[in-house]
Design a protein around this motif. Structure first.
Motif, PDB file in Angstrom:
ATOM      1  N   GLY A 212       0.810  -1.191   0.212  1.00 62.08           N
ATOM      2  CA  GLY A 212      -0.191  -0.019   0.097  1.00 62.08           C
ATOM      3  C   GLY A 212       0.713   1.314  -0.010  1.00 62.08           C
ATOM      4  O   GLY A 212       2.089   1.076   0.435  1.00 62.08           O
ATOM      5  N   ASP A 213       0.214   2.205  -0.460  1.00 65.34           N
ATOM      6  CA  ASP A 213       0.935   3.750  -0.375  1.00 65.34           C
ATOM      7  C   ASP A 213       0.447   4.446   0.899  1.00 65.34           C
ATOM      8  O   ASP A 213      -0.712   4.163   1.459  1.00 65.34           O
ATOM      9  CB  ASP A 213       0.444   4.526  -1.532  1.00 65.34           C
ATOM     10  CG  ASP A 213       0.844   3.948  -2.965  1.00 65.34           C
ATOM     11  OD1 ASP A 213       2.147   3.480  -2.726  1.00 65.34           O
ATOM     12  OD2 ASP A 213       0.034   4.142  -3.691  1.00 65.34           O
ATOM     13  N   PRO A 214       1.314   5.092   1.482  1.00 59.62           N
ATOM     14  CA  PRO A 214       1.058   5.869   2.948  1.00 59.62           C
ATOM     15  C   PRO A 214      -0.039   6.736   2.519  1.00 59.62           C
ATOM     16  O   PRO A 214      -0.979   7.084   3.572  1.00 59.62           O
ATOM     17  CB  PRO A 214       2.297   6.734   2.960  1.00 59.62           C
ATOM     18  CG  PRO A 214       3.499   6.097   2.381  1.00 59.62           C
ATOM     19  CD  PRO A 214       2.705   5.552   1.290  1.00 59.62           C
ATOM     20  N   GLU A 215      -0.548   7.301   1.319  1.00 62.50           N
ATOM     21  CA  GLU A 215      -1.653   8.219   1.391  1.00 62.50           C
ATOM     22  C   GLU A 215      -3.133   7.415   1.267  1.00 62.50           C
ATOM     23  O   GLU A 215      -3.807   7.980   1.499  1.00 62.50           O
ATOM     24  CB  GLU A 215      -1.361   8.881  -0.175  1.00 62.50           C
ATOM     25  CG  GLU A 215      -0.332   9.906  -0.399  1.00 62.50           C
ATOM     26  CD  GLU A 215       1.110   9.168  -0.410  1.00 62.50           C
ATOM     27  OE1 GLU A 215       2.035  10.000  -0.245  1.00 62.50           O
ATOM     28  OE2 GLU A 215       1.465   8.117  -0.674  1.00 62.50           O
ATOM     29  N   GLU A 216      -2.736   6.105   1.104  1.00 57.93           N
ATOM     30  CA  GLU A 216      -4.252   5.163   0.910  1.00 57.93           C
ATOM     31  C   GLU A 216      -4.531   5.156   2.451  1.00 57.93           C
ATOM     32  O   GLU A 216      -5.660   4.997   3.065  1.00 57.93           O
ATOM     33  CB  GLU A 216      -3.814   4.075   0.529  1.00 57.93           C
ATOM     34  CG  GLU A 216      -3.862   4.167  -1.054  1.00 57.93           C
ATOM     35  CD  GLU A 216      -3.391   2.790  -1.624  1.00 57.93           C
ATOM     36  OE1 GLU A 216      -4.000   2.597  -2.728  1.00 57.93           O
ATOM     37  OE2 GLU A 216      -2.221   2.208  -1.367  1.00 57.93           O
ATOM     38  N   VAL A 217      -3.451   5.016   3.581  1.00 62.95           N
ATOM     39  CA  VAL A 217      -3.695   4.796   4.757  1.00 62.95           C
ATOM     40  C   VAL A 217      -4.260   6.271   5.411  1.00 62.95           C
ATOM     41  O   VAL A 217      -5.249   6.426   6.145  1.00 62.95           O
ATOM     42  CB  VAL A 217      -2.493   4.299   5.561  1.00 62.95           C
ATOM     43  CG1 VAL A 217      -2.894   4.157   7.342  1.00 62.95           C
ATOM     44  CG2 VAL A 217      -2.152   2.906   5.190  1.00 62.95           C
TER      45      VAL A 217
END
Length: 246
Positions: A212-217
């Motif tokens: 995952g990407d940090p932006e998704e979290v």
């Protein structure tokens, strides 16, 4: 204007969360021990204002100091986000007592003390808290004993605080990321004999086929802070590309 304290907002998921909050117009107090990275975040232009403070959450007095500084800077507090964490990886026989204690101090004690210090201010604004847990709380992995135990404790803390603070209008939730592409996982990768093979092995087990990407979290954290989740509290929401379901 709403105000958020982001503890551990200089890098990774925390940095992405600070950016997302400020883009939405939220003022942010960024508490972190990484001064240079925090300054990089603060130098970015955004609608929401930002104040940076040096706080080492391994110090038992740092959480209250961070809350006090946020209130001094902005005179109110609507949200507390805790993305700071410590991830030590070592074989069982070599896992130092000091590493265990430090992990528990940062990953469990600090979130508790932040919630304790912020409770009154959050009650005034009917605010919310989001902790960062991990899928490590739900599954075993070699060498991550303290980290996994601390994240399991954080899930229980989330439930208890949610019940404790509900009567005061404060919601408490956690996000539980799986494999997110940030430097936070470097201790795990460096402990592997073949980093590339280890990464490929993990990605092949993730149904969505990637980290995952940090932006998704960060997007999930912002949602949990906002009015769209007004009836959601005491939950630990997994965001892992389907890994725990596979």
């Amino acid at each position: 204007m709403t105000v958020a304290l982001v503890a551990g907002g200089a890098t990774g998921i925390g940095r992405a969360t600070v950016r997302a909050l400020r883009a939405a117009g939220t003022d942010v107090y960024l508490a972190d021990v990484n001064d240079s990275a925090a300054r990089e975040v603060a130098d970015q232009e955004a609608p929401g204002r930002i104040v940076v403070g040096h706080h080492d959450l391994a110090d038992r007095h740092a959480p209250k100091a961070a809350v006090d500084a946020a209130l001094e800077a902005f005179e109110r507090l609507d949200h507390v986000v805790v993305t700071a964490g410590l991830h030590v990886v070592a074989p069982l026989e070599a896992f130092a007592f000091e590493a265990w204690e430090a992990t528990m101090a940062v990953n469990v004690r600090a979130p508790y003390l932040l919630a304790q210090a912020a409770a009154a201010a959050l009650a005034d604004t009917r605010g919310s808290i989001v902790f960062t847990g991990s899928t490590a709380a739900h599954r075993g992995s070699p060498g991550t004993f303290a980290y996994a135990a601390s994240k399991g404790a954080l899930i229980s803390l989330t439930r208890s605080l949610a019940v404790e603070l509900a009567g005061r209008g404060v919601r408490v939730n956690s996000v539980c990321p799986g494999w997110i592409d940030t430097p936070f996982n470097d201790p795990y990768w460096s402990a592997q004999a073949d980093t590339e093979a280890a990464l490929n092995g993990i990605v092949t087990r993730v149904p969505l086929g990637r980290q995952g990407d940090p932006e998704e979290v960060a997007a999930l954290i912002v949602y949990l802070l906002g009015p769209g989740s007004a009836y959601l509290t005491g939950q630990s929401v997994v965001i892992d590309g389907g890994l725990l379901s596979a």
